[in-house]
Design a protein around this motif. Structure first.
Motif, short mmCIF file in Angstrom:
data_model
loop_
_atom_site.label_atom_id
_atom_site.label_comp_id
_atom_site.label_asym_id
_atom_site.label_seq_id
_atom_site.Cartn_x
_atom_site.Cartn_y
_atom_site.Cartn_z
N MET A 181 51.03 37.25 55.61
CA MET A 181 50.26 36.74 56.73
C MET A 181 50.10 37.88 57.78
O MET A 181 50.58 38.90 57.49
CB MET A 181 51.05 35.69 57.19
CG MET A 181 51.19 34.36 56.40
SD MET A 181 49.74 33.59 55.86
CE MET A 181 50.38 32.33 54.84
N ASP A 182 49.17 37.50 58.75
CA ASP A 182 48.74 38.45 59.91
C ASP A 182 48.32 39.64 59.14
O ASP A 182 48.64 40.82 59.79
CB ASP A 182 50.18 38.72 60.80
CG ASP A 182 50.61 37.17 61.21
OD1 ASP A 182 49.82 36.51 61.66
OD2 ASP A 182 51.89 37.26 61.42
N LEU A 183 47.37 39.85 58.30
CA LEU A 183 46.87 40.85 57.72
C LEU A 183 45.57 41.44 58.27
O LEU A 183 45.10 40.29 59.12
CB LEU A 183 46.47 40.70 56.26
CG LEU A 183 47.45 40.14 55.25
CD1 LEU A 183 47.11 39.57 53.90
CD2 LEU A 183 48.69 41.30 55.07
N VAL A 184 45.16 42.33 58.35
CA VAL A 184 44.04 42.98 58.95
C VAL A 184 42.80 42.32 58.18
O VAL A 184 42.76 42.38 56.86
CB VAL A 184 43.84 44.26 59.23
CG1 VAL A 184 42.61 44.84 59.78
CG2 VAL A 184 45.07 44.81 59.87
N GLN A 185 42.00 42.00 58.80
CA GLN A 185 40.87 41.31 58.04
C GLN A 185 39.69 42.25 57.65
O GLN A 185 39.41 43.26 58.28
CB GLN A 185 39.93 40.12 58.88
CG GLN A 185 40.44 38.82 58.97
CD GLN A 185 39.50 37.82 59.73
OE1 GLN A 185 39.20 37.91 60.74
NE2 GLN A 185 39.16 36.87 58.91
N ASP A 186 39.29 42.29 56.37
CA ASP A 186 38.26 43.03 55.61
C ASP A 186 37.10 42.11 55.80
O ASP A 186 37.03 41.22 54.92
CB ASP A 186 38.80 43.53 54.31
CG ASP A 186 37.51 44.42 53.47
OD1 ASP A 186 36.36 44.46 54.19
OD2 ASP A 186 37.90 44.46 52.28
N LEU A 187 36.07 42.43 56.50
CA LEU A 187 35.06 41.61 56.62
C LEU A 187 33.75 42.32 55.94
O LEU A 187 32.44 42.11 56.02
CB LEU A 187 34.78 41.05 57.87
CG LEU A 187 35.49 40.46 58.71
CD1 LEU A 187 35.33 39.80 60.13
CD2 LEU A 187 35.89 39.17 57.70
N SER A 188 33.91 43.46 55.19
CA SER A 188 32.74 44.14 54.51
C SER A 188 32.34 43.37 53.24
O SER A 188 33.11 42.52 52.88
CB SER A 188 33.30 45.54 53.93
OG SER A 188 34.56 45.16 52.97
N PHE A 189 31.27 43.62 52.81
CA PHE A 189 30.61 42.73 51.65
C PHE A 189 30.68 43.66 50.57
O PHE A 189 30.36 45.01 50.53
CB PHE A 189 28.92 42.73 52.07
CG PHE A 189 28.34 41.94 50.87
CD1 PHE A 189 28.53 40.72 50.75
CD2 PHE A 189 27.29 42.62 50.05
CE1 PHE A 189 27.77 39.82 49.55
CE2 PHE A 189 26.75 42.03 49.08
CZ PHE A 189 26.92 40.70 48.78
N VAL A 190 30.99 42.98 49.45
CA VAL A 190 30.96 43.70 48.31
C VAL A 190 30.06 42.95 47.15
O VAL A 190 30.13 41.78 46.89
CB VAL A 190 32.56 43.60 47.38
CG1 VAL A 190 32.46 44.35 46.02
CG2 VAL A 190 33.36 44.18 48.25
N PRO A 191 29.15 43.71 46.52
CA PRO A 191 28.15 43.12 45.90
C PRO A 191 28.73 42.33 44.65
O PRO A 191 29.72 42.91 44.13
CB PRO A 191 27.17 44.29 45.46
CG PRO A 191 27.41 45.14 46.42
CD PRO A 191 28.83 45.13 46.80
N ALA A 192 27.97 41.24 44.52
CA ALA A 192 28.46 40.42 42.98
C ALA A 192 28.00 41.28 41.88
O ALA A 192 26.68 41.99 41.95
CB ALA A 192 27.72 39.10 42.86
N SER A 193 28.61 41.42 40.76
CA SER A 193 28.33 42.13 39.73
C SER A 193 27.52 41.43 38.66
O SER A 193 27.61 40.31 38.58
CB SER A 193 29.68 42.51 38.80
OG SER A 193 29.54 43.28 37.73
N ARG A 194 26.53 42.06 38.00
CA ARG A 194 25.60 41.51 36.85
C ARG A 194 26.29 41.52 35.69
O ARG A 194 25.78 40.90 35.06
CB ARG A 194 24.13 42.47 36.93
CG ARG A 194 23.68 42.59 38.18
CD ARG A 194 22.52 43.52 38.16
NE ARG A 194 21.75 43.63 39.56
CZ ARG A 194 20.71 44.21 39.59
NH1 ARG A 194 19.98 44.50 38.38
NH2 ARG A 194 20.17 44.49 40.78
N ILE A 195 27.42 42.11 35.53
CA ILE A 195 28.03 42.19 34.06
C ILE A 195 28.76 40.72 33.78
O ILE A 195 29.53 40.31 34.52
CB ILE A 195 28.96 43.13 34.24
CG1 ILE A 195 28.57 44.64 34.41
CG2 ILE A 195 29.98 43.05 32.70
CD1 ILE A 195 29.56 45.59 34.59
#
Length: 274
Positions: free
Chosen positions: A1-15
């Motif tokens: 808990m109390d983690l730093v938020q990662d709000l970056s976007f990671v693209p969905a894979s086409r695989i």
């Protein structure tokens, strides 16, 4: 808990995508949303609408915006959230392990003057990384005239954007994305009843006042993979996730409820209603 938020976007894979085309996955990655998808036929959505109408009628004034996070409390909502036709689409975005951690009925009555300000969903949540995809199921036909949701394409890749307070009483939320009108032309998420859209949790979106003579009701369903973690212990007490498919990882999940009477239970906490 109390983690730093990662709000970056990671693209969905086409695989490994089984339902979505390369073009649809590319649209989700580049614009932050993809739609429309036919899921429920006319008879099915009529039954779902009757169920939703009954919940709203029972809840009275709170029914329009207050039926939040009952996916582990009401079998009717659990069954919609775990429908394989929805999950097949979601899986192509987030992978084979699928949790539904929140849901909300959002209904704008005819002549409802309130707006949903431009906002990024993940700014309201204590989750990291930002990998939730929201399914918006049209209970009624939704178009520009009756205040369909609007997206600002591409804003999901900008990270956490500056926020500003909204005008009390005129808006559903107390805050929204600042200067969103300068971020590009909005796309109107027009859907027929029974269709769904999917959008990323950092995509700027909102809706205007419904000045038409038609209601606009939708059901939102929030899905994430178990790699997402809750970052705040207090916020976690309001989350009742259900495992829709695959492995739940470290998440605590709840089985299909026997109950389908909203008067016999209540929402654990309002966390997914934006």
């Amino acid at each position: 808990m109390d983690l730093v938020q990662d709000l970056s976007f990671v693209p969905a894979s086409r695989i490994g995508a089984a339902v979505l085309t390369d073009a649809q996955i590319a649209q989700y990655n580049e614009q932050g949303f993809v739609q429309p998808f036919d899921v429920f036929g006319a008879d099915e959505i009529a039954d779902i609408r009757s169920f939703i109408n009954g919940l709203m009628q029972t809840m009275g004034e709170a029914g329009a915006y207050g039926i939040n996070c009952y996916q582990a409390r009401l079998s009717g909502l659990y069954d919609i959230a775990t429908d394989a036709r929805i999950l097949d689409l979601v899986q192509d975005i987030i992978g084979p392990d699928i949790l539904c951690w929140a849901s909300a009925i959002l209904s704008k009555a005819p002549k409802d003057p309130k707006t949903v300000p431009w906002h990024q969903d993940a700014s309201f949540w204590a989750l990291s990384p930002a990998r939730t995809v929201t399914v918006w199921l049209a209970i009624d036909d939704a178009d520009e005239r009756n205040s369909a949701m609007r997206f600002i394409p591409g804003t999901h890749m900008r990270g956490a954007l500056p926020e500003a307070k909204t005008t009390p009483g005129a808006n559903i939320f107390h805050k929204g994305t600042a200067n969103a009108d300068e971020m590009g032309a909005p796309f109107t998420n027009a859907l027929k009843a029974g269709q769904i859209s999917m959008h990323a949790d950092m995509l700027v979106h909102g809706s205007q006042a419904n000045m038409s003579n038609r209601r606009r009701c939708g059901l939102t369903l929030r899905y994430c993979p178990p790699t997402v973690q809750i970052t705040d212990a207090a916020w976690a007490t309001g989350v009742e996730a259900i495992l829709c498919r695959g492995n739940a990882g470290s998440w605590v999940t709840h089985p299909r409820p026997d109950n389908n009477d909203i008067t016999q239970t209540q929402s654990p906490h309002v966390v997914g209603n934006n």
